[in-house]
Write a protein that holds these residues in place. Structure first.
Motif, PDB file in Angstrom:
ATOM      1  N   ASN A  44       0.830  -1.202   0.000  1.00 41.62           N
ATOM      2  CA  ASN A  44       0.000   0.000   0.000  1.00 41.62           C
ATOM      3  C   ASN A  44       0.865   1.251   0.000  1.00 41.62           C
ATOM      4  O   ASN A  44       1.972   1.249   0.550  1.00 41.62           O
ATOM      5  CB  ASN A  44      -0.899   0.035   1.233  1.00 41.62           C
ATOM      6  CG  ASN A  44      -2.056  -0.934   1.123  1.00 41.62           C
ATOM      7  OD1 ASN A  44      -2.447  -1.322   0.025  1.00 41.62           O
ATOM      8  ND2 ASN A  44      -2.597  -1.321   2.256  1.00 41.62           N
ATOM      9  N   PRO A  45       0.366   2.328  -0.589  1.00 45.23           N
ATOM     10  CA  PRO A  45       1.080   3.603  -0.452  1.00 45.23           C
ATOM     11  C   PRO A  45       1.185   3.980   1.024  1.00 45.23           C
ATOM     12  O   PRO A  45       0.364   3.571   1.842  1.00 45.23           O
ATOM     13  CB  PRO A  45       0.195   4.592  -1.221  1.00 45.23           C
ATOM     14  CG  PRO A  45      -0.646   3.754  -2.108  1.00 45.23           C
ATOM     15  CD  PRO A  45      -0.842   2.454  -1.399  1.00 45.23           C
ATOM     16  N   ASP A  46       2.170   4.753   1.338  1.00 46.57           N
ATOM     17  CA  ASP A  46       2.401   5.175   2.717  1.00 46.57           C
ATOM     18  C   ASP A  46       2.087   6.661   2.836  1.00 46.57           C
ATOM     19  O   ASP A  46       2.566   7.467   2.029  1.00 46.57           O
ATOM     20  CB  ASP A  46       3.859   4.910   3.096  1.00 46.57           C
ATOM     21  CG  ASP A  46       4.104   5.174   4.568  1.00 46.57           C
ATOM     22  OD1 ASP A  46       3.153   5.022   5.352  1.00 46.57           O
ATOM     23  OD2 ASP A  46       5.234   5.541   4.926  1.00 46.57           O
ATOM     24  N   ASN A  72       5.062   5.898  -2.710  1.00 49.28           N
ATOM     25  CA  ASN A  72       4.897   4.609  -3.374  1.00 49.28           C
ATOM     26  C   ASN A  72       6.123   3.747  -3.084  1.00 49.28           C
ATOM     27  O   ASN A  72       7.202   3.986  -3.632  1.00 49.28           O
ATOM     28  CB  ASN A  72       4.733   4.814  -4.880  1.00 49.28           C
ATOM     29  CG  ASN A  72       4.639   3.495  -5.634  1.00 49.28           C
ATOM     30  OD1 ASN A  72       4.466   2.431  -5.033  1.00 49.28           O
ATOM     31  ND2 ASN A  72       4.755   3.563  -6.955  1.00 49.28           N
ATOM     32  N   PRO A  73       6.003   2.713  -2.232  1.00 45.86           N
ATOM     33  CA  PRO A  73       7.162   1.888  -1.871  1.00 45.86           C
ATOM     34  C   PRO A  73       7.459   0.776  -2.875  1.00 45.86           C
ATOM     35  O   PRO A  73       8.392  -0.006  -2.668  1.00 45.86           O
ATOM     36  CB  PRO A  73       6.736   1.298  -0.524  1.00 45.86           C
ATOM     37  CG  PRO A  73       5.255   1.153  -0.650  1.00 45.86           C
ATOM     38  CD  PRO A  73       4.788   2.311  -1.508  1.00 45.86           C
ATOM     39  N   ASN A  74       6.673   0.700  -3.937  1.00 45.47           N
ATOM     40  CA  ASN A  74       6.817  -0.387  -4.908  1.00 45.47           C
ATOM     41  C   ASN A  74       7.823  -0.025  -6.005  1.00 45.47           C
ATOM     42  O   ASN A  74       8.008   1.156  -6.319  1.00 45.47           O
ATOM     43  CB  ASN A  74       5.455  -0.691  -5.546  1.00 45.47           C
ATOM     44  CG  ASN A  74       4.446  -1.152  -4.509  1.00 45.47           C
ATOM     45  OD1 ASN A  74       4.558  -2.239  -3.969  1.00 45.47           O
ATOM     46  ND2 ASN A  74       3.459  -0.301  -4.225  1.00 45.47           N
ATOM     47  N   PRO A  75       8.435  -1.022  -6.632  1.00 47.64           N
ATOM     48  CA  PRO A  75       9.394  -0.764  -7.716  1.00 47.64           C
ATOM     49  C   PRO A  75       8.716  -0.539  -9.066  1.00 47.64           C
ATOM     50  O   PRO A  75       9.347  -0.684 -10.106  1.00 47.64           O
ATOM     51  CB  PRO A  75      10.244  -2.041  -7.726  1.00 47.64           C
ATOM     52  CG  PRO A  75       9.323  -3.103  -7.253  1.00 47.64           C
ATOM     53  CD  PRO A  75       8.423  -2.454  -6.238  1.00 47.64           C
ATOM     54  N   PRO A 107       7.615   4.869  -9.311  1.00 42.40           N
ATOM     55  CA  PRO A 107       8.226   3.918  -8.366  1.00 42.40           C
ATOM     56  C   PRO A 107       9.107   4.617  -7.335  1.00 42.40           C
ATOM     57  O   PRO A 107       9.868   5.534  -7.660  1.00 42.40           O
ATOM     58  CB  PRO A 107       9.066   3.010  -9.275  1.00 42.40           C
ATOM     59  CG  PRO A 107       8.455   3.144 -10.629  1.00 42.40           C
ATOM     60  CD  PRO A 107       7.924   4.536 -10.714  1.00 42.40           C
ATOM     61  N   LEU A 108       8.955   4.210  -6.084  1.00 43.05           N
ATOM     62  CA  LEU A 108       9.785   4.711  -4.977  1.00 43.05           C
ATOM     63  C   LEU A 108       9.799   6.237  -4.937  1.00 43.05           C
ATOM     64  O   LEU A 108      10.824   6.860  -4.656  1.00 43.05           O
ATOM     65  CB  LEU A 108      11.211   4.163  -5.099  1.00 43.05           C
ATOM     66  CG  LEU A 108      11.338   2.637  -5.200  1.00 43.05           C
ATOM     67  CD1 LEU A 108      12.784   2.233  -5.424  1.00 43.05           C
ATOM     68  CD2 LEU A 108      10.778   1.966  -3.952  1.00 43.05           C
ATOM     69  N   SER A 109       8.641   6.844  -5.196  1.00 39.40           N
ATOM     70  CA  SER A 109       8.550   8.303  -5.265  1.00 39.40           C
ATOM     71  C   SER A 109       7.419   8.812  -4.381  1.00 39.40           C
ATOM     72  O   SER A 109       6.528   8.065  -3.985  1.00 39.40           O
ATOM     73  CB  SER A 109       8.316   8.761  -6.710  1.00 39.40           C
ATOM     74  OG  SER A 109       9.386   8.373  -7.537  1.00 39.40           O
TER      75      SER A 109
END
Length: 325
Positions: A44-46, A72-75, A107-109
């Motif tokens: 999930n987004p943080d 967004n913790p996903n790649p 991603p990762l942003s």
């Protein structure tokens, strides 16, 4: 012999073709499984920051800025499909903000979501009345609800909640300041007489709280320490908030106090909703901090005799939800 060789060659080619098909099919299955494995690990987004700020207040509306920073913790990128933010005070909804537009988070942003809403001040009056009827205690809840996806038709719901509570003691502070200095003598001079009164005790409390007003009731115990009977026909109430008189009311009072006697003077006044709305505007403009002064006068022979005057500092936290992870 040649026909046998040809047959062997054909069988060999078929075998190679079947093995190649098996490899391709296996690779396809691995690819599908690989995709399913990736989807199963979606996080999930943080919410790394959430805050509510007051931009401006008029007589009818309060401009609110809602800010949420999502990570967004996903790649891989995700798409947010809607954002709904609701703010409640004691389960009374103050703010309902819905944004159906979509936006993309790389991603990762991080992505900062900002929305401005204009809220009618009548809603805040309802919240204030609820605060008073709840013993001057309130719970503020901010709820953020959104859905996101990696692929179309794969929506995932993501809720977030921030809660704070605050308490005031408006009448308690006023009463403590009134009574801590008692007894307090009142001298009334006329051309022919000198009247003397002593305030023994004052009590105030919140009475009925309705949609249109809030009632303050109480009494003052007063002793006539002079030699002449004192008679009153009116009592005047005033409320001053941040140096502005927001309320003044004159009420009939038939009260006589003979020499040496102690009399109970009833106190009762109603603060209408439009006064509370004006108080809200002044309070918010001062960063939810105010100084309230309450006064009461007894009218004797056309003169206003001060019964009491005390102040109270008020601080609320409706717009002080500043969540930072």
């Amino acid at each position: 012999m040649q026909s046998i060789d040809k047959l062997l060659i054909i069988l060999l080619m078929v075998t190679i073709a079947l093995e190649a098909s098996t490899i391709i099919y296996s690779a396809s299955l691995m690819g599908v499984c690989g995709k399913l494995k990736i989807i199963s690990k979606v996080e999930n987004p943080d919410i790394s920051m959430f805050r509510i700020d007051c931009l401006n207040v008029t007589e009818d509306y309060t401009a609110i800025m809602l800010t949420a920073e999502m990570y967004n913790p996903n790649p891989y990128a995700i798409t947010v499909h809607h954002v709904k933010i609701s703010v409640y005070v004691n389960e009374i909804q103050l703010i309902r903000s819905i944004n159906e537009s979509t936006f993309r988070i790389e991603p990762l942003s991080r992505f900062r979501y900002v929305k401005i809403e204009y809220v009618r001040n009548d809603y805040f009056v309802d919240a204030i009345l609820s605060h008073l009827s709840n013993g001057e205690e309130s719970i503020v809840e901010a709820l953020l609800d959104t859905s996101f996806s990696i692929h179309p038709n794969e929506l995932r719901r993501f809720p977030f909640k921030a809660i704070l509570s605050f308490k005031t003691d408006i009448l308690g502070i006023v009463l403590s300041k009134i009574n801590e200095g008692l007894p307090e003598d009142i001298l009334i001079e006329t051309p022919s007489h000198l009247y003397k009164l002593r305030i023994i005790y004052v009590h105030l409390l919140w009475g009925e709280v309705s949609e249109s007003y809030v009632e303050v009731i109480g009494f003052a115990r007063v002793k006539n320490i002079g030699d002449e009977t004192v008679s009153f026909k009116e009592v005047v109430y005033e409320a001053i908030l941040n140096n502005e008189t927001i309320y003044r009311e004159e009420k009939r009072l038939t009260q006589s106090i003979p020499p040496g006697s102690i009399c109970i003077i009833p106190l009762k006044f109603d603060i209408p909703a439009h006064v509370i709305k004006r108080a809200w505007c002044l309070h918010v403009k001062n960063n939810e901090e105010s100084t309230l002064v309450l006064r009461a006068y007894l009218v004797f022979q056309g003169k206003e005799i001060l019964l009491f005057e005390r102040d109270a500092y008020i601080e609320t936290d409706i717009f002080k939800i500043h969540y930072l992870k």
